[in-house]
Scaffold this active site. Structure first.
Site, PDB file in Angstrom:
ATOM      1  N   HIS A 420       0.817  -1.215   0.000  1.00  0.00           N
ATOM      2  CA  HIS A 420       0.000   0.000   0.000  1.00  0.00           C
ATOM      3  C   HIS A 420       0.855   1.270   0.000  1.00  0.00           C
ATOM      4  CE1 HIS A 420      -3.172  -2.893   1.446  1.00  0.00           C
ATOM      5  NE2 HIS A 420      -3.795  -2.270   0.474  1.00  0.00           N
ATOM      6  N   ASP A 505     -20.506  -0.115  -7.149  1.00  0.00           N
ATOM      7  CA  ASP A 505     -19.473  -0.407  -8.123  1.00  0.00           C
ATOM      8  C   ASP A 505     -18.620   0.835  -8.377  1.00  0.00           C
ATOM      9  OD1 ASP A 505     -18.751  -0.338 -11.306  1.00  0.00           O
ATOM     10  OD2 ASP A 505     -18.559  -2.351 -10.470  1.00  0.00           O
ATOM     11  N   ASP A 530      -7.375   1.028  -6.043  1.00  0.00           N
ATOM     12  CA  ASP A 530      -6.907  -0.149  -5.310  1.00  0.00           C
ATOM     13  C   ASP A 530      -7.802  -1.322  -5.686  1.00  0.00           C
ATOM     14  OD1 ASP A 530      -5.741  -1.931  -3.630  1.00  0.00           O
ATOM     15  OD2 ASP A 530      -6.237  -0.893  -1.764  1.00  0.00           O
TER      16      ASP A 530
END
Length: 862
Positions: A420, A505, A530
């Site tokens: 990350h 979504d 991500d």
């Protein structure tokens, strides 16, 4: 007396010839016969091995002991529950019940089980001789070759049903449609799913098991049948061999395929495999196999049960359609297969969670590989001293917890911070001061944690499809979303006041919010995708979606995505290789007029088997200045822009100025694959100096070796000097490359600060700094990459005269201006050769000896 000395009249005695009554035998023939007999006997012993205990029957009969016939099982017995023990032990009890009653006092004898040490025992049974051992056959010495294993002790074959269940020989209990058109059909309950030319293979190795169990054909056969039942499969028959000195081999024929195993009792080991052509998941039967076969042995020294060690592997076999492979989470190309289920080197595998949500399948596994060693934290926890042997054993390493979404690795708890940081921080520091940040996906909270470390951030919008991913991550992977150590945040990053969670979504949200001018939301300074890599998401190839992503960025906005597995030098052209969707996405960004710069970088420490790549796209060229920052400069920004940690620990464990410097130059594979584009990009012709061209150097202290000389200009100006060639120089040759390579690199900010410092009010002018700034302005030129750097010539090249008369100019930049008039938005070639593209000069035509070297006055204009 006659003349021969005898008395003629004397009585004569009878003469009898006495010869031994026998035959003459050659001793050599006798010895040869004896030797031949011994050789034959010895050879027969080697060939046949130890005698079966049943061969003792004639001897027992000779001694007057009556032995019954072996038991004959009736056919009706086969209809009942599968017989294991009675059938796998060939009894010497009489089959006729009346024979047993005829002599109540007579004893009967039975071949017993093979003992743990491999001995074969015939036990005496009966009222008068219970538990008496009649014959005990010694265990045979271990041998290495199967040809020397000797006679098999027992051989057992069991049909589970009355009639064989075979295609073409009887009624099939399940309708089967094996026509070509049915291959892609789903199972509807009437068509058995093993008609697909595919299957599943489960391999299981276990050790530290009880020897008696591993030597008991009956117990093993029962465990085998129970395992089949636990898997919801159908056993047709099985066939077993008990071997001497020890061990059992069995194979069971299933309606779906087979199960087989072999045991080594002395070593406490069993190896088992189960193959099915059914699409019914095979992994759920693994716990039953562990339970049924995992009978631990007792340690002879401690008296305690040893821990059973189980190593297993699962593979999809056969031939599936590509569509079927892509959706199967255990396919050989899936992350869950590569990291967990397939490799036998992963010696510890614990399935922590399996959850099917409305949107995805969530799996969490704890794993340890054979070559894992304790981490730094493990060493502290266990108090490991230097040279402690536990440092080299995986048994003392903490398991690595993996989170998979639909079989794709999303994160693991040992490298999640590295991943990350690598995804988020380069993009955050490519913006001067990000305030409004968007995160697409990232339900584990790792990206959110990295964003909230920045002081400038005032708002974070996180769009996650599956709310269950958040709840699962908080429960099973809490560290990823733990913000308790960040000053000004909350214990859970999801509870931070700056965070807005939206469950929908992600791509649909972006298109809805930014795909239409009538409904524009506040744009993001940094947008972090991500999500899965482009190859697993068709949205990355949709022009409307990509345009909406770009539209969502503020004027200085930065977009970053996980770009998937990094390329290799041997890869084909990008749009034909393993990552065509990444190439399509890149080209859509290149074609978007709002995008100015595109960078790629990769990292091998992010938790994947292969290095992971990332892609950053910027709307404004100013992002280049931050992207190409110096190591100390970036480290200063990290110190200045990040919140301190309550624990006083560093906020970042992977990313720093040196790491960013490594990201500035993509590995050569990116350049190689990029230059396989058709047509080949212009700059690919300049990936290295042309080794066929000559180098012409200036040596001020060695005129004999120098290709140039500096003297007064022909123009007659007293202050002017000029550079002249002392030899003929062919077109394309390099001009003073050593002097140009030594050019001084100064940032624009340093030049401005120096100028300001030279004229501080009330202090007076600092002539040294003033002269330095003037020298930079006179002999320096800005880098074409817009990184804010200035290259200042300090060698003989700075004396070369400039001219706006093209007819007298005879040198030029090594790399001409791009035909499109500007540097490409995306070019690993420019990123890898920024310095050399900005300093080297070559002859633009043939130069004669004695001719002055002249450069154009717009040499470094772009």
């Amino acid at each position: 007396m006659n003349g021969n000395g005898r008395h003629s009249n004397a009585p004569q005695a009878m003469i009898i010839e006495a010869w031994p009554k026998t035959y003459a035998i050659d001793v050599r023939v006798f010895v040869a016969t004896i030797m031949a007999t011994m050789v034959v006997a010895f050879g027969a012993g080697l060939a046949m091995g130890p005698a079966d205990a049943r061969l003792a029957v004639p001897v027992l009969s000779f001694l007057g002991i009556e032995l019954p016939e072996p038991v004959q099982l009736p056919a009706t017995a086969m209809k009942s529950e599968p017989i294991v023990g009675a059938m796998s032990t060939q009894s010497l009890m009489p089959s006729d019940p009346q024979a047993r009653k005829s002599n109540s006092k007579s004893a009967t004898y039975m071949v017993g089980e093979v003992s743990a040490n491999g001995e074969i025992i015939i036990n005496k049974e009966g009222d008068d001789a219970a538990s008496e051992v009649l014959i005990k056959q010694a265990k045979r010495t271990k041998t290495e070759h199967v040809a020397t294993l000797g006679y098999k002790i027992r051989e057992t074959h069991v049909n589970v049903a009355d009639t064989p269940v075979l295609e073409g020989t009887g009624d099939i209990p399940h309708e089967r449609d094996i026509t070509y058109d049915s291959i892609n059909k789903e199972s509807d309950g009437n068509i058995r799913d093993q008609t697909m030319p595919s299957g599943q293979h489960l391999l299981v190795d276990m050790k530290n098991l009880e020897a008696d169990f591993l030597n008991s054909e009956s117990r093993l056969a029962r465990a085998m049948q129970d395992s089949v039942i636990a898997g919801g499969l159908t056993m047709l028959s099985y066939h077993c061999h008990s071997l001497h000195p020890a061990g059992v081999s069995c194979v069971g024929v299933l309606l779906e395929s087979h199960i087989s195993f072999h045991t080594w009792p002395d070593e406490g080991v069993i190896t088992l495999d189960m193959f099915t052509t059914s699409e019914k998941p095979l992994l759920p039967v693994l716990p039953s196999i562990k339970e049924l076969f995992g009978i631990p042995r007792v340690n002879a020294e401690t008296g305690e049960k040893e821990e059973v060690v189980t190593v297993w592997s699962h593979e999809l076999r056969g031939f599936r359609t590509e569509d079927a492979r892509k959706v199967h989470h255990l396919d050989g190309n899936s992350d869950i297969s590569k990291h967990v289920t397939s490799p036998l080197e992963v010696v510890y595998k614990e399935h922590i969670l399996n959850m099917q949500t409305e949107f995805s399948r969530i799996d969490i596994w704890d794993v340890k590989e054979r070559d894992d060693t304790p981490s730094y934290e493990d060493g502290l926890r266990l108090g490991l001293a230097p040279q402690d042997p536990r440092w080299f054993s995986y048994e003392y390493a903490s398991p690595c917890r993996h989170l998979f979404l639909d079989g794709v690795l999303h994160m693991d708890n040992q490298t999640d911070r590295v991943f990350h940081e690598t995804l988020v921080q380069p993009a955050m520091f490519a913006h001067p001061s990000p305030k409004n940040v968007g995160i697409l996906g990232g339900g584990d909270g790792g990206s959110l944690q990295e964003v909230l470390k920045h002081k400038s951030v005032t708002n974070v919008t996180m769009v996650e499809l599956d709310e269950k991913v958040l709840s699962v991550s908080k429960e099973y992977l809490p560290r990823s979303s733990d913000c308790s150590d960040i000053v000004g945040s909350q214990p859970s990053c999801f509870d931070d006041d700056r965070v807005s969670l939206i469950f929908t979504d992600a791509f649909a949200y972006v298109k809805d919010m930014f795909g239409s001018k009538e409904r524009e939301a506040k744009k993001f300074d940094v947008l972090i995708a991500d999500l899965n890599q482009p190859e697993n998401m068709v949205e990355y190839t949709d022009a409307d979606t990509v345009n909406a992503l770009v539209e969502s960025l503020s004027p200085l906005g930065v977009l970053v995505i996980n770009a998937g597995e990094a390329p290799m030098i041997v890869d084909p052209r990008a749009d034909k290789g393993m990552q065509p969707k990444r190439e399509a996405f890149t080209k859509l960004l290149e074609a978007n007029p709002m995008i100015d710069s595109i960078f790629v970088y990769e990292d091998a420490q992010a938790g994947y088997i292969d290095p992971v790549s990332f892609l950053v796209a910027c709307r404004d060229s100013s992002c280049r200045k931050y992207w190409y920052g110096q190591t100390d400069e970036i480290n200063y920004h990290i110190f200045d822009r990040l919140q301190p940690m309550k624990s006083k620990e560093p906020a970042l464990i992977q990313f720093d100025g040196a790491t960013q410097r490594s990201y500035q130059v993509p590995p050569r594979a990116w350049e190689t694959v990029y230059c396989r584009r058709e047509p080949e990009p212009f700059e690919c012709a300049y990936r290295g100096l042309d080794m066929t061209k000559e180098l012409f150097e200036y040596y001020p202290n060695n005129e004999d070796e120098s290709a140039f000389v500096i003297r007064e200009s022909k123009e007659g100006a007293e202050d002017d000097a000029a550079v002249y060639a002392t030899v003929d120089i062919p077109e394309g040759s390099y001009i003073m490359p050593t002097h140009l390579a030594a050019s001084l690199e100064v940032s624009e900010d340093s030049a401005k600060d120096s100028n300001a410092t030279a004229h501080l009010e009330g202090v007076g002018e600092a002539e040294v700094l003033t002269d330095f700034v003037e020298y930079i302005e006179e002999n320096g030129h800005a880098a074409r990459d817009e990184s804010g750097k200035i290259y200042v010539e300090i060698g003989g090249s700075r004396v070369i005269r400039e001219s706006d008369d093209a007819s007298e100019v005879n040198i030029r930049r090594w790399v001409p201006a791009h035909p499109d008039g500007a540097r490409p938005k995306y070019s690993p070639v420019y990123d890898r050769h920024r310095h050399s593209f900005d300093i080297f000069l070559v002859a633009s035509r043939d130069i004669k000896a004695g001719e002055e070297i002249v450069k154009p006055d717009d040499l470094w204009d772009y």
